[in-house]
Design an enzyme around this catalytic site. Structure first.
Site, mmCIF file in Angstrom:
data_model
loop_
_atom_site.group_PDB
_atom_site.id
_atom_site.type_symbol
_atom_site.label_atom_id
_atom_site.label_comp_id
_atom_site.label_asym_id
_atom_site.label_seq_id
_atom_site.Cartn_x
_atom_site.Cartn_y
_atom_site.Cartn_z
ATOM 1 N N SER A 1 0.849 -1.200 0.000
ATOM 2 C CA SER A 1 0.000 0.000 0.000
ATOM 3 C C SER A 1 0.877 1.238 0.000
ATOM 4 C CB SER A 1 -0.867 0.007 1.259
ATOM 5 O OG SER A 1 -1.522 1.250 1.418
ATOM 6 N N TYR B 1 -1.897 -1.205 10.615
ATOM 7 C CA TYR B 1 -2.024 -1.554 9.197
ATOM 8 C C TYR B 1 -0.800 -1.112 8.390
ATOM 9 C CZ TYR B 1 -3.886 -1.360 4.392
ATOM 10 O OH TYR B 1 -4.073 -1.496 3.044
HETATM 11 P P1 NAD Z 1 -11.688 -5.830 0.282
HETATM 12 O O1 NAD Z 1 -12.392 -5.653 1.563
HETATM 13 O O2 NAD Z 1 -12.499 -5.957 -0.929
HETATM 14 O O3 NAD Z 1 -10.708 -7.058 0.346
HETATM 15 C C1 NAD Z 1 -10.080 -7.506 1.495
HETATM 16 C C2 NAD Z 1 -10.391 -8.980 1.607
HETATM 17 O O4 NAD Z 1 -9.542 -9.527 2.600
HETATM 18 C C3 NAD Z 1 -11.794 -9.299 2.037
HETATM 19 O O5 NAD Z 1 -12.663 -9.413 0.947
HETATM 20 C C4 NAD Z 1 -11.618 -10.630 2.747
HETATM 21 O O6 NAD Z 1 -11.998 -11.689 1.907
HETATM 22 C C5 NAD Z 1 -10.134 -10.720 2.996
HETATM 23 N N1 NAD Z 1 -9.854 -10.987 4.409
HETATM 24 C C6 NAD Z 1 -9.759 -10.102 5.411
HETATM 25 N N2 NAD Z 1 -9.497 -10.748 6.570
HETATM 26 C C7 NAD Z 1 -9.433 -12.073 6.264
HETATM 27 C C8 NAD Z 1 -9.188 -13.251 7.021
HETATM 28 N N3 NAD Z 1 -8.950 -13.207 8.346
HETATM 29 N N4 NAD Z 1 -9.233 -14.436 6.390
HETATM 30 C C9 NAD Z 1 -9.478 -14.505 5.050
HETATM 31 N N5 NAD Z 1 -9.690 -13.427 4.289
HETATM 32 C C10 NAD Z 1 -9.666 -12.226 4.890
HETATM 33 O O7 NAD Z 1 -10.687 -4.580 0.184
HETATM 34 P P2 NAD Z 1 -9.498 -4.233 -0.823
HETATM 35 O O8 NAD Z 1 -9.280 -2.787 -0.635
HETATM 36 O O9 NAD Z 1 -9.744 -4.769 -2.155
HETATM 37 O O10 NAD Z 1 -8.262 -4.960 -0.166
HETATM 38 C C11 NAD Z 1 -7.400 -5.810 -0.877
HETATM 39 C C12 NAD Z 1 -5.962 -5.506 -0.532
HETATM 40 O O11 NAD Z 1 -5.621 -4.229 -1.027
HETATM 41 C C13 NAD Z 1 -5.648 -5.499 0.958
HETATM 42 O O12 NAD Z 1 -4.427 -6.150 1.185
HETATM 43 C C14 NAD Z 1 -5.505 -4.022 1.250
HETATM 44 O O13 NAD Z 1 -4.647 -3.803 2.341
HETATM 45 C C15 NAD Z 1 -4.901 -3.542 -0.048
HETATM 46 N N6 NAD Z 1 -5.008 -2.097 -0.278
HETATM 47 C C16 NAD Z 1 -6.218 -1.519 -0.425
HETATM 48 C C17 NAD Z 1 -6.281 -0.153 -0.630
HETATM 49 C C18 NAD Z 1 -7.602 0.544 -0.802
HETATM 50 O O14 NAD Z 1 -7.622 1.779 -0.794
HETATM 51 N N7 NAD Z 1 -8.698 -0.148 -0.974
HETATM 52 C C19 NAD Z 1 -5.119 0.612 -0.681
HETATM 53 C C20 NAD Z 1 -3.895 -0.029 -0.527
HETATM 54 C C21 NAD Z 1 -3.845 -1.387 -0.321
#
Ligand code: NAD
Ligand code: MG
Length: 298
Positions: free
Chosen positions: A190, A203
């Site tokens: 991230s 985080y």
């Molecule tokens: P999202 O909520 O759609 O996806 C996160 C997923 O993590 C969930 O759908 C869930 O299935 C899974 N998860 C969480 N805890 C879990 C557990 N204990 N066991 C199994 N699965 C679990 O959100 P997203 O934003 O698409 O996140 C995906 C990745 O992108 C993450 O690693 C997040 O840190 C990263 N990210 C997101 C952003 C943003 O702005 N959305 C920015 C930087 C990084």
């Protein structure tokens, strides 16, 4: 319908946040209940055969960025196992359908990545169902905003590290045993790894760890012909953000501080995962692709 190959102005390609984006769901949140519903490429990602015949596992694949990676991998010709939490079954079933409609095999394997046994079993079951594993995309993540360190519990700190860091260790360890030369591991960091928000102490720390873990592992498994890389998104419109990842009031301006002036959509992360998964990136390992709307990164 526009796809990722059509030239467009990136500042207006997707909507900017407004008051309607202020919403709150319990963790982990469902994509189908968001307004507006994020674009994970359901109708906008077009494949061109870049991953024909590959066998992929994607975690966090029910929603957001993981869903975009899973859809893109399938459209590029890969069979895909999707991992997610049991309470996300409704979102996950939509993804299974989308993968199958792409003409590929989809297997849904829900469970908790904080559990080492689930992680090991997930890899074994993936290998059994797909006949191997060429691509491991670790996209699952936990993000809960807590303003002060005084209110950040040991329980949350531990759960964030288990979900974001320990699961990578367990999944990579189990997968590498099965990976043939030409396989690719893609982890998800991230912008928070370099520019941490004060309310994302636990985080952001895990995201820094993921970068270092990935660079170290890339050094170790290079000689096996396995590459390890990272995608580092900026602000992307996903359930993570409306299920406690941000203070609700902040969502009306989500992503507006980026040079492109808007939040990203999950589908805009998909080409980075596809590039790193495919043989096109054969000489790229230990690298990070930043897809963050133009924010400065190291
Ligand atoms: P999202 O909520 O759609 O996806 C996160 C997923 O993590 C969930 O759908 C869930 O299935 C899974 N998860 C969480 N805890 C879990 C557990 N204990 N066991 C199994 N699965 C679990 O959100 P997203 O934003 O698409 O996140 C995906 C990745 O992108 C993450 O690693 C997040 O840190 C990263 N990210 C997101 C952003 C943003 O702005 N959305 C920015 C930087 C990084
Ligand atoms: Mg989800």
């Amino acid at each position: 319908m526009a796809d990722q190959y059509q030239k467009q102005d990136p500042t207006t390609q997707h909507p900017k946040a407004n008051e309607d984006w202020q919403q709150k769901q319990p963790e982990p949140g469902l994509q189908k209940d968001m307004t507006p519903i994020p674009d994970s490429g359901e109708t906008s990602y077009r494949g061109t055969g870049r991953l024909t015949g590959r066998k992929a596992l994607v975690t966090g694949a029910d929603s957001g960025i993981g869903r975009a990676a899973a859809i893109a991998f399938a459209r590029e010709g890969a069979d895909v196992v999707i991992s997610y939490l049991p309470e996300e079954e409704a979102d996950a079933q939509e993804v299974v359908k989308l993968i199958e409609e792409s003409g590929q095999k989809a297997y849904a394997m829900p469970g908790d990545l904080k559990d080492e046994q689930y992680c090991e079993q997930l890899i074994e079951d993936t290998v059994a169902k797909l006949g191997g594993i060429d691509i491991l995309a670790n996209v699952a993540g936990k993000q809960q905003f807590v303003e002060s360190i005084a209110d950040l519990t040991t329980e949350q700190f531990d759960a964030t590290f288990k979900t974001n860091v320990y699961s990578l260790f367990w999944l990579c360890k189990a997968a590498i045993k099965h990976m043939q030369p030409g396989s690719s591991i893609i982890n998800t960091s991230s912008i928070q790894a370099y520019s941490p928000s004060p309310g994302l102490l636990d985080y952001a720390t895990t995201k820094g760890s993921i970068n270092v873990f990935s660079k170290a592992l890339a050094q170790q498994v290079g000689e096996k012909g396995i590459r390890v890389n990272v995608v580092a998104p900026g602000p992307v419109w996903t359930p993570l953000q409306v299920a406690g990842g941000q203070p609700t009031e902040a969502l009306k301006e989500f992503g507006s501080n980026t040079p492109l002036g808007r939040a990203g959509q999950p589908v805009e992360m998909a080409p980075a995962y596809v590039f790193l998964a495919s043989q096109e990136s054969s000489y790229v390992s230990g690298e990070t692709i930043n897809a963050n709307g133009g924010m400065v990164s190291p």
